[in-house]
Motif scaffolding. Structure first.
Motif, mmCIF file in Angstrom:
data_model
loop_
_atom_site.group_PDB
_atom_site.id
_atom_site.type_symbol
_atom_site.label_atom_id
_atom_site.label_comp_id
_atom_site.label_asym_id
_atom_site.label_seq_id
_atom_site.Cartn_x
_atom_site.Cartn_y
_atom_site.Cartn_z
ATOM 1 N N GLN A 144 0.956 -1.179 -0.015
ATOM 2 C CA GLN A 144 0.078 0.003 0.011
ATOM 3 C C GLN A 144 0.721 1.222 0.118
ATOM 4 N N PRO A 145 0.423 2.390 -0.418
ATOM 5 C CA PRO A 145 0.987 3.674 -0.705
ATOM 6 C C PRO A 145 1.477 4.441 0.677
ATOM 7 N N LEU A 146 2.646 5.040 0.669
ATOM 8 C CA LEU A 146 2.927 5.608 1.922
ATOM 9 C C LEU A 146 1.932 6.964 2.425
ATOM 10 N N GLY A 147 1.794 7.676 1.186
ATOM 11 C CA GLY A 147 0.990 8.873 1.577
ATOM 12 C C GLY A 147 1.444 10.001 0.720
ATOM 13 N N VAL A 148 2.136 10.979 1.671
ATOM 14 C CA VAL A 148 2.822 12.081 0.870
ATOM 15 C C VAL A 148 4.554 11.940 0.977
ATOM 16 N N VAL A 149 5.238 11.884 -0.293
ATOM 17 C CA VAL A 149 6.484 11.486 -0.284
ATOM 18 C C VAL A 149 7.111 13.000 -1.007
ATOM 19 N N ALA A 150 8.571 13.014 -0.546
ATOM 20 C CA ALA A 150 9.322 14.230 -1.076
ATOM 21 C C ALA A 150 10.433 13.696 -1.919
ATOM 22 N N VAL A 208 7.620 22.714 -5.628
ATOM 23 C CA VAL A 208 8.084 23.665 -4.516
ATOM 24 C C VAL A 208 9.444 24.076 -4.789
ATOM 25 N N HIS A 209 9.831 25.373 -5.341
ATOM 26 C CA HIS A 209 11.082 25.657 -5.451
ATOM 27 C C HIS A 209 11.812 26.357 -4.179
ATOM 28 N N GLY A 210 13.135 26.114 -4.170
ATOM 29 C CA GLY A 210 13.645 26.639 -2.804
ATOM 30 C C GLY A 210 15.041 26.338 -2.717
ATOM 31 N N ASP A 211 15.351 26.568 -1.489
ATOM 32 C CA ASP A 211 16.914 26.426 -1.179
ATOM 33 C C ASP A 211 16.767 25.635 0.323
ATOM 34 N N LYS A 212 17.817 26.004 1.173
ATOM 35 C CA LYS A 212 17.932 24.896 2.276
ATOM 36 C C LYS A 212 16.671 24.951 3.152
ATOM 37 N N VAL A 213 15.893 26.344 3.137
ATOM 38 C CA VAL A 213 14.709 26.536 3.896
ATOM 39 C C VAL A 213 13.645 25.414 3.681
ATOM 40 N N ALA A 214 13.485 25.303 2.192
ATOM 41 C CA ALA A 214 12.535 24.184 1.760
ATOM 42 C C ALA A 214 13.004 22.688 1.963
ATOM 43 N N VAL A 215 14.034 22.476 1.869
ATOM 44 C CA VAL A 215 14.535 21.228 2.162
ATOM 45 C C VAL A 215 14.362 20.915 3.616
ATOM 46 N N ASP A 216 14.910 21.809 4.646
ATOM 47 C CA ASP A 216 14.841 21.391 5.997
ATOM 48 C C ASP A 216 13.394 21.169 6.354
ATOM 49 N N ARG A 217 12.287 22.128 5.692
ATOM 50 C CA ARG A 217 10.890 21.769 5.989
ATOM 51 C C ARG A 217 10.430 20.373 5.720
ATOM 52 N N LEU A 218 10.757 20.071 4.502
ATOM 53 C CA LEU A 218 10.320 18.843 3.979
ATOM 54 C C LEU A 218 11.015 17.631 4.904
ATOM 55 N N LEU A 219 12.054 17.848 5.144
ATOM 56 C CA LEU A 219 12.782 16.741 6.337
ATOM 57 C C LEU A 219 12.135 16.566 7.760
ATOM 58 N N GLU A 220 11.606 17.515 8.175
ATOM 59 C CA GLU A 220 11.154 17.617 9.232
ATOM 60 C C GLU A 220 9.553 17.628 9.300
ATOM 61 N N HIS A 221 8.929 17.679 8.318
ATOM 62 C CA HIS A 221 7.359 17.917 8.159
ATOM 63 C C HIS A 221 6.860 16.499 8.834
ATOM 64 N N PRO A 222 5.976 16.619 9.500
ATOM 65 C CA PRO A 222 5.373 15.235 10.117
ATOM 66 C C PRO A 222 4.566 14.461 8.993
ATOM 67 N N ASP A 223 3.934 15.225 8.178
ATOM 68 C CA ASP A 223 3.012 14.571 7.184
ATOM 69 C C ASP A 223 3.869 14.107 6.014
ATOM 70 N N VAL A 224 5.290 14.064 6.037
ATOM 71 C CA VAL A 224 5.909 13.544 4.841
ATOM 72 C C VAL A 224 6.590 12.347 5.115
ATOM 73 N N ALA A 225 6.120 11.311 4.404
ATOM 74 C CA ALA A 225 6.621 9.863 4.820
ATOM 75 C C ALA A 225 7.775 9.606 4.523
ATOM 76 N N SER A 226 8.308 9.890 3.309
ATOM 77 C CA SER A 226 9.729 9.592 2.816
ATOM 78 C C SER A 226 10.239 10.672 1.894
ATOM 79 N N VAL A 227 11.792 10.680 1.949
ATOM 80 C CA VAL A 227 12.349 11.666 1.140
ATOM 81 C C VAL A 227 13.207 10.778 0.253
ATOM 82 N N SER A 228 13.327 11.191 -0.947
ATOM 83 C CA SER A 228 14.400 10.604 -1.986
ATOM 84 C C SER A 228 15.234 11.837 -2.295
ATOM 85 N N PHE A 229 16.396 11.660 -2.491
ATOM 86 C CA PHE A 229 17.425 12.822 -2.682
ATOM 87 C C PHE A 229 18.509 12.292 -3.571
#
Length: 502
Positions: A144-150, A208-229
């Motif tokens: 089953q899917p994770l939900g929101v992924v970055a 979403v375009h951005g720099d470290k501000v956007a990256v850090d928010r995605l890394l800490e956001h409680p509703d983001v289940a996974s990160v691919s980098f």
């Protein structure tokens, strides 16, 4: 440096349409072949990232419940649209990254392969089934899917790298927040529009375009289940450590120092062609570029001469003019790579071809550095120890196969490698003994097809999941195992119509 009088504004893509965001910060986007500022990209603040994630979370609920038939139809439509518009996407890549048009089109084509792989998602998500494991008890597995992924992608492949992840994540039923490189963001917006035209529901893909501000928010956001980098090793390590510390599933593909080993029995013309193609394609700004050529004596002199002859025929210039190699992505990066060339020469390497002293087919303000060839490089020089990410090919000379293998295995990176030889036994031994994730035998850039997975070893990968292929499907889903017992048969009524999927 000249500056365009009216740079275009490049905005985010949220809930199926352009979105200006609440931040007043913006970054310059350059045409590397002219040095001009052609765009101003909005840099997201925390509020904009939160808005994108909230929209994705809402969309993920319905998209995760959509049938495989519905998802697959969107994938097939997107595949056709991307194929029809690949020239437009390639032009956007060349305009902001600088790579030549043919290379940019090749990038889109490799991304298409992952889309085609993801079109088979009904088969890829099939689970297992065991009947009667105990009396009248069956066991089966589902994913089953994770939900929101970055997805956080780099500048060197503004279309292909996002396409390593987006088709698989979306096909698996997730909603994606993509943070592309702010250096060349326009290709991602073209891809997002094609997804929307294909029928992807609003919010399933947010950009979403951005720099470290956007990256850090995605890394800490409680509703983001996974990160691919995908990016440099120091940032990949940071993304992995920060993301996992915040409870996320992370696949972080880092840097590389890819070696090409040439044995004495190799076809040196083939090896020279491969070294030039893999060393200087896309101005060396590839994570799979060959940057270290390991020549097993006594072939080094002849091989270096053949490479130098081929380099002399290359034309560096504006990627829209039919040149062989384009500029580097920014002036700062060009200057950094040129500094490595100087450092290598000062450390004692032979500067066979100096890319700083060439003629370029483009505006004087372009970010130019031509193909550079350094011979007699030693493992302690910075041109070898550091990932340069530019058109610099270093030749190291060794006395034996064992010395070559030891050199490759001692390197902290383990992304890709290649061996050139006509000895099948030597090739088989190398592929078994080398400590690298992707290996080419008489193939200089061993990028796997989409149905295999992409990723390296050691400091080239953080996390245990590679991109696309079966590992990509598993990364973007969670498994369940169901044990069931049904004691009484049921009756579903009569319906003589031909069954249809919906």
């Amino acid at each position: 440096m000249t500056t365009s009088s009216s740079p275009a504004r490049i905005t985010h893509w949220i809930d199926g349409k352009p979105f200006g965001g609440s931040s007043e910060r913006a970054g310059d986007v350059f045409d590397p072949a002219t040095g001009q500022v052609t765009g101003r990209v909005d840099l997201a603040d925390v509020a904009t990232v939160d808005l994108a994630v909230a929209g994705a979370a809402t969309a993920a609920e319905a998209w995760g419940e959509a049938s495989l038939a519905v998802r697959t139809r969107v994938l097939f439509r997107f595949r056709e649209l991307l194929d029809a518009h690949k020239g437009e996407v390639a032009a956007a890549i060349t305009a902001e990254h600088g790579k030549v048009l043919s290379d940019a089109e090749g990038e889109v084509t490799r991304g298409l392969e992952v889309v085609e792989f993801a079109c088979g998602i009904p088969h890829l998500l099939k689970g297992g089934y065991s009947e009667n494991v105990s009396t009248k008890v069956d066991v089966y597995s589902i994913r089953q899917p994770l939900g929101v992924v970055a997805v956080i992608s780099p500048f060197n492949f503004p279309a292909m790298v996002p396409l390593w992840f987006l088709p698989v994540a979306i096909a698996c039923g997730n909603a994606v927040v993509l943070k592309p490189s702010e250096k060349d963001p326009s290709a991602s917006l073209l891809v997002a529009r094609l997804w929307a035209e294909a029928g992807l529901p609003e919010g399933v893909l947010q950009v979403v375009h951005g720099d470290k501000v956007a990256v850090d928010r995605l890394l800490e956001h409680p509703d983001v289940a996974s990160v691919s980098f995908v990016g440099s090793t120091p940032i990949a390590r940071y993304v992995y450590e920060t993301g996992t510390r915040n409870g996320k599933r992370v696949q972080a593909l880092g840097g590389a120092k890819n070696h090409m080993v040439v044995l004495p029995d190799a076809d040196l013309d083939l090896a020279a062609d491969a070294a030039v193609n893999a060393g200087f394609g896309s101005a060396g700004e590839r994570c799979m570029a060959i940057s270290a050529l390991v020549a097993v004596e006594p072939v080094a002199d002849e091989l270096v001469a053949k490479i130098a002859e081929r380099v002399a025929t290359l034309r560096t210039g504006d990627g829209r003019r039919g040149c062989d190699m384009g500029p580097l992505v920014t002036k700062q990066h060009r200057d950094k790579v040129a500094g490595y060339v100087a450092a290598g020469s000062e450390a004692g390497a032979d500067l066979v071809v100096d890319g700083r002293e060439q003629e370029f087919d483009g505006a004087a303000e372009g970010f130019w550095l031509g193909p550079t060839l350094l011979d007699r490089v030693t493992p302690d020089m910075s041109v070898y120890t550091d990932e340069i990410f530019g058109p610099v090919l270093s030749v190291l000379r060794v006395a034996s196969y064992d010395e070559a293998l030891e050199l490759v295995n001692a390197n902290p990176y383990g992304n890709g490698t290649a061996i050139f030889t006509n000895d099948g036994g030597a090739a088989r031994r190398f592929q078994h003994e080398v400590q690298v994730g992707m290996i080419g035998v008489n193939v200089p850039i061993p990028v796997p097809m989409a149905y295999y997975s992409f990723g390296g070893w050691k400091s080239s990968l953080f996390g245990d999941s590679h991109a696309h292929g079966a590992e990509g499907v598993h990364f973007f889903t969670r498994g369940k195992v169901v044990t069931s017992r049904w004691l009484d048969p049921s009756h579903g009524g009569l319906n003589l119509g031909f069954p249809q999927n919906a």
